[in-house]
Motif scaffolding. Structure first.
Motif, mmCIF file in Angstrom:
data_model
loop_
_atom_site.group_PDB
_atom_site.id
_atom_site.type_symbol
_atom_site.label_atom_id
_atom_site.label_comp_id
_atom_site.label_asym_id
_atom_site.label_seq_id
_atom_site.Cartn_x
_atom_site.Cartn_y
_atom_site.Cartn_z
ATOM 1 N N LEU A 8 0.815 -1.204 0.000
ATOM 2 C CA LEU A 8 0.000 0.000 0.000
ATOM 3 C C LEU A 8 0.857 1.265 0.000
ATOM 4 C CD1 LEU A 8 -2.760 -1.082 2.552
ATOM 5 C CD2 LEU A 8 -3.088 -0.666 0.110
ATOM 6 N N SER A 9 1.988 1.215 0.668
ATOM 7 C CA SER A 9 2.875 2.381 0.714
ATOM 8 C C SER A 9 3.409 2.728 -0.668
ATOM 9 C CB SER A 9 4.034 2.121 1.682
ATOM 10 O OG SER A 9 3.563 1.962 3.013
ATOM 11 N N VAL A 10 3.644 1.716 -1.492
ATOM 12 C CA VAL A 10 4.085 1.968 -2.860
ATOM 13 C C VAL A 10 2.988 2.676 -3.645
ATOM 14 C CG1 VAL A 10 4.768 0.891 -5.036
ATOM 15 C CG2 VAL A 10 5.684 0.016 -2.877
ATOM 16 N N VAL A 11 1.751 2.211 -3.485
ATOM 17 C CA VAL A 11 0.622 2.808 -4.208
ATOM 18 C C VAL A 11 0.389 4.247 -3.749
ATOM 19 C CG1 VAL A 11 -1.829 2.604 -4.760
ATOM 20 C CG2 VAL A 11 -0.448 0.536 -4.462
ATOM 21 N N ALA A 12 0.475 4.480 -2.446
ATOM 22 C CA ALA A 12 0.192 5.804 -1.881
ATOM 23 C C ALA A 12 1.365 6.771 -2.012
ATOM 24 C CB ALA A 12 -0.192 5.666 -0.419
ATOM 25 N N ASN A 13 2.557 6.212 -2.225
ATOM 26 C CA ASN A 13 3.778 7.021 -2.241
ATOM 27 C C ASN A 13 3.988 7.715 -0.893
ATOM 28 O OD1 ASN A 13 6.156 7.927 -3.472
ATOM 29 N ND2 ASN A 13 5.203 9.857 -4.122
ATOM 30 N N TRP B 88 -6.482 1.370 -5.622
ATOM 31 C CA TRP B 88 -6.013 0.808 -4.355
ATOM 32 C C TRP B 88 -5.968 -0.714 -4.449
ATOM 33 C CZ3 TRP B 88 -3.344 3.535 -1.315
ATOM 34 C CH2 TRP B 88 -3.661 4.856 -0.992
ATOM 35 N N MET B 89 -7.018 -1.291 -4.987
ATOM 36 C CA MET B 89 -7.118 -2.747 -5.061
ATOM 37 C C MET B 89 -6.053 -3.337 -5.982
ATOM 38 S SD MET B 89 -10.416 -4.926 -6.345
ATOM 39 C CE MET B 89 -10.276 -6.675 -6.767
ATOM 40 N N LEU B 90 -6.012 -2.887 -7.225
ATOM 41 C CA LEU B 90 -5.096 -3.469 -8.203
ATOM 42 C C LEU B 90 -3.644 -3.077 -7.941
ATOM 43 C CD1 LEU B 90 -7.191 -3.091 -11.485
ATOM 44 C CD2 LEU B 90 -7.058 -5.022 -9.898
ATOM 45 N N GLY B 91 -3.430 -1.841 -7.504
ATOM 46 C CA GLY B 91 -2.067 -1.408 -7.221
ATOM 47 C C GLY B 91 -1.464 -2.157 -6.051
ATOM 48 N N ALA B 92 -2.266 -2.382 -5.014
ATOM 49 C CA ALA B 92 -1.759 -3.111 -3.858
ATOM 50 C C ALA B 92 -1.410 -4.543 -4.229
ATOM 51 C CB ALA B 92 -2.789 -3.084 -2.731
ATOM 52 N N VAL C 158 -1.011 -13.182 -0.988
ATOM 53 C CA VAL C 158 -1.921 -12.174 -0.439
ATOM 54 C C VAL C 158 -2.650 -11.489 -1.588
ATOM 55 C CG1 VAL C 158 -2.133 -10.116 1.017
ATOM 56 C CG2 VAL C 158 -0.311 -11.780 1.464
ATOM 57 N N SER C 159 -3.955 -11.293 -1.421
ATOM 58 C CA SER C 159 -4.727 -10.607 -2.455
ATOM 59 C C SER C 159 -5.701 -9.626 -1.814
ATOM 60 C CB SER C 159 -5.511 -11.619 -3.302
ATOM 61 O OG SER C 159 -6.176 -10.962 -4.370
ATOM 62 N N VAL C 160 -6.027 -8.574 -2.546
ATOM 63 C CA VAL C 160 -7.029 -7.598 -2.120
ATOM 64 C C VAL C 160 -8.305 -7.879 -2.894
ATOM 65 C CG1 VAL C 160 -7.637 -5.158 -1.948
ATOM 66 C CG2 VAL C 160 -5.256 -5.879 -1.637
#
Length: 270
Positions: free
Chosen positions: A35-40, A75-79, A87-89
């Motif tokens: 998630l940190s990668v997606v959110a930067n 959020w879903m696909l990026g994570a 692990v999957s969202v």
């Protein structure tokens, strides 16, 4: 600052449990990293509940706050793109500021899946509990009904359990057979450490005929873990769903699909 909720599915066999740890890999760590990668920016998540090493989730729910502006799909696909395959969202939703993955939960549901046959499993060795002796699921279901209601579950809590109270309210509990698979389903307001696995251990002893049907009631009345049964192995346990207020419209109680023993254990996505 938006608050985002996620529904997660994971194979716990390669993790040291949900919680981030310094000495081992927890599911929480890889979720936050993805998630940190997606959110930067650094993301910290709060989960509906912890799972132990080797325990799986068909539906874990987490929430986090962020300044990043992303669509729910992003959020879903990026994570998922930045997490290991285990692990999957399943979904992402923006939720009200007051939503809390743990404290807003009304109930939690677990499944314990037993492969009941002479031959040990190969394909699903880490996703089911194996019992070679014949199990009578009807005896197990009858015994389990003694646990419905609000009780002191001290006999079913681990010695290292940190909960302030052993009181829990069991809404429903059932044991059903699907061919070679015997499935224990439990739903309660909350669970103690190892509670489901300790319940499974008692019911397995009753199912094999080693103990009488009323032994579950006796163990409950003892309020002493030392007088209970063995703790069943973690591989058969799944966090199967979290119940929230209907107004939140969160797809957090999926239908749990029990597949044939020769197929991967999974849950149907909402």
């Amino acid at each position: 600052m938006p608050r985002i909720a996620l529904g997660l599915e994971y194979d716990g066999s390669c993790f040291a449990g949900w919680q981030s740890q310094d000495h081992a890999r927890g599911v929480q760590s890889v979720v936050e990293e993805g998630l940190s990668v997606v959110a930067n920016e650094k993301i910290e998540v709060v989960a509906a509940g912890r799972t132990d090493a080797g325990v799986h989730a068909a539906m874990q729910v987490v929430h986090f706050d962020t300044t990043a502006n992303r669509t729910e799909r992003s959020w879903m696909l990026g994570a998922v793109a930045n997490m290991p395959n285990q692990v999957s969202v399943l979904w992402a939703r923006e939720v009200p500021e007051g939503f809390h993955a743990r404290y807003s939960a009304l109930a939690r549901r677990y499944r314990y899946v037993i492969l009941n046959r002479i031959a040990r499993p190969a394909l699903n060795a880490d996703r089911v509990a194996w019992v070679r002796f014949p199990l009578d699921e009807n005896r197990m279901h009858e015994a389990a009904q003694h646990l419905v209601g609000e009780h002191d579950f001290s006999s079913f809590r681990a010695a290292q359990c940190q909960s302030r109270t052993p009181m829990r309210k069991m809404y429903e509990i059932a044991v059903k057979r699907h061919g070679e698979l015997v499935e224990l389903t439990v739903c309660a307001n909350a669970f103690l450490h190892h509670m489901v696995r300790n319940i499974a251990g008692v019911l397995i002893a009753i199912g094999t005929g080693e103990r009488p049907v009323d032994w579950a009631a006796q163990v409950l009345a003892y309020k002493d873990r030392r007088l209970g049964g063995v703790t069943a192995v973690p591989g058969g346990l799944y966090l199967a769903g979290i119940r929230y207020a209907p107004a939140l419209n969160l797809p957090s109680e999926p239908e749990f699909t029990v597949l044939a023993p020769t197929e991967p254990m999974n849950a149907r996505s909402p």
